[in-house]
Design a protein around this motif. Structure first.
Motif, short mmCIF file in Angstrom:
data_model
loop_
_atom_site.label_atom_id
_atom_site.label_comp_id
_atom_site.label_asym_id
_atom_site.label_seq_id
_atom_site.Cartn_x
_atom_site.Cartn_y
_atom_site.Cartn_z
N TYR A 174 41.25 -10.47 -1.84
CA TYR A 174 40.07 -11.24 -2.26
C TYR A 174 40.49 -12.48 -3.06
O TYR A 174 39.96 -13.57 -2.86
CB TYR A 174 39.13 -10.37 -3.10
N LYS A 178 39.62 -16.30 -2.19
CA LYS A 178 38.91 -17.12 -3.18
C LYS A 178 39.67 -18.43 -3.42
O LYS A 178 39.07 -19.51 -3.46
CB LYS A 178 38.76 -16.34 -4.49
N LEU A 213 35.96 -5.09 2.12
CA LEU A 213 36.42 -6.45 1.78
C LEU A 213 35.40 -7.49 2.23
O LEU A 213 35.08 -8.42 1.48
CB LEU A 213 37.77 -6.71 2.43
N VAL A 217 33.50 -10.51 0.07
CA VAL A 217 33.78 -11.90 0.46
C VAL A 217 32.52 -12.62 0.91
O VAL A 217 32.28 -13.77 0.53
CB VAL A 217 34.86 -11.93 1.56
#
Length: 294
Positions: A174, A178, A213, A217
């Motif tokens: 993640y 990001k 995930l 996201v």
């Protein structure tokens, strides 16, 4: 006209032409080390080769030599030899098991930003020769969120993110996404991010890991992800690594090898394959260098 704009104009005029063959460039990455990123690069390359594709791996994991160790062969030349010692693109390709080639990046890519326009133009002409040699170029990046890793991901346009069930792998994946979304050159529309779930006990477990995930996201980054597939836990992989031979060659009947071949089929023939916009190696390296100059 600044340096970056001048370089882009030269590339448009002299290198990137519609009639040239263009390789499909895929960056394989991970949020942390030790999740099977380089193993994924190698076995996908071999699986694509078995499907009739010409494949080159660019080892861009600076400071480590995972690809050559896993291939059991030491390259005679690397990218720096092309830049500084007059070697050709074909000179610096080392051919490994399964007739898959690889190029050791060394410090060559990092040094490209320091070259003059004319010499850089010459070098990118040479690098673009990869488009004539390969149908796929797999860029094995370093792990984590360093600037060099992010630049490779932005330049590729097609990214495979390898993750496992370990909590640190999920959180680091993640963090990588990001940082990628925050990168000045990143475009959600121009980049496909595909998640490969590794070392899972079943397809259902891999799908569940992807959903976990993807939920975070999509909620916080609004970044579209797709699940490329899963690689099961398999002690045959560990044995293959110890023998410095990719599992897809050493034990093609292993469940992990079959999974890699299934994923290669998805990459080549899946629905997303029709949407891929091939950039080629000239555009890949131009993107990296111009970002360094901006």
């Amino acid at each position: 006209m600044d340096q970056a704009e001048g370089l882009r104009n030269k590339i448009k005029q002299n290198i990137i032409k519609p009639q040239r063959p263009v390789a499909r460039v895929i960056a394989v990455t991970s949020g942390k080390g030790g999740v099977g990123k380089s193993n994924t690069s190698i076995n996908l390359a071999i699986s694509l080769k078995k499907l009739g594709q010409r494949v080159i791996i660019l080892d861009a994991d600076f400071g480590l030599a995972n690809i050559e160790i896993m291939f059991g062969t030491v390259p005679k030349y690397n990218l720096s030899d092309l830049i500084y010692k007059g070697k050709t693109m074909r000179d610096i390709i080392t051919w490994g098991p399964g007739d898959v080639g690889f190029i050791s990046g060394g410090s060559g890519i990092a040094c490209m930003a320091n070259l003059s326009h004319d010499y850089l133009n010459y070098i990118i002409h040479n690098l673009a020769e990869l488009d004539n040699i390969a149908d796929f170029v797999i860029v094995d990046t370093g792990a984590g969120i360093s600037e060099s890793v992010l630049e490779f991901l932005v330049a590729s346009g097609e990214v495979i993110l390898v993750t496992t069930q370990e909590p640190t792998s999920i959180t680091d994946s993640y963090s990588l996404l990001k940082s990628l979304c925050a990168h000045r050159g990143f475009s959600k529309e121009a980049t496909q991010v595909k998640v490969l779930t590794n070392r899972v006990d079943s397809e259902e477990e891999g799908a569940s890991l992807f959903r976990k995930l993807d939920s975070v996201v999509s909620g916080y980054l609004a970044l579209p992800l797709s699940h490329l597939g899963s690689i099961p836990q398999d002690d045959k992989i560990s044995k293959a690594v110890l023998g410095q031979m990719p599992v897809c060659l050493q034990n093609p009947g292993a469940k992990s090898a079959i999974a890699f071949e299934n994923i290669a089929n998805v990459l080549l023939y899946g629905e997303d394959a029709k949407k891929v916009k091939k950039r080629g190696m000239a555009a890949f390296f131009t993107s990296i260098v111009t970002k360094k100059w901006n």
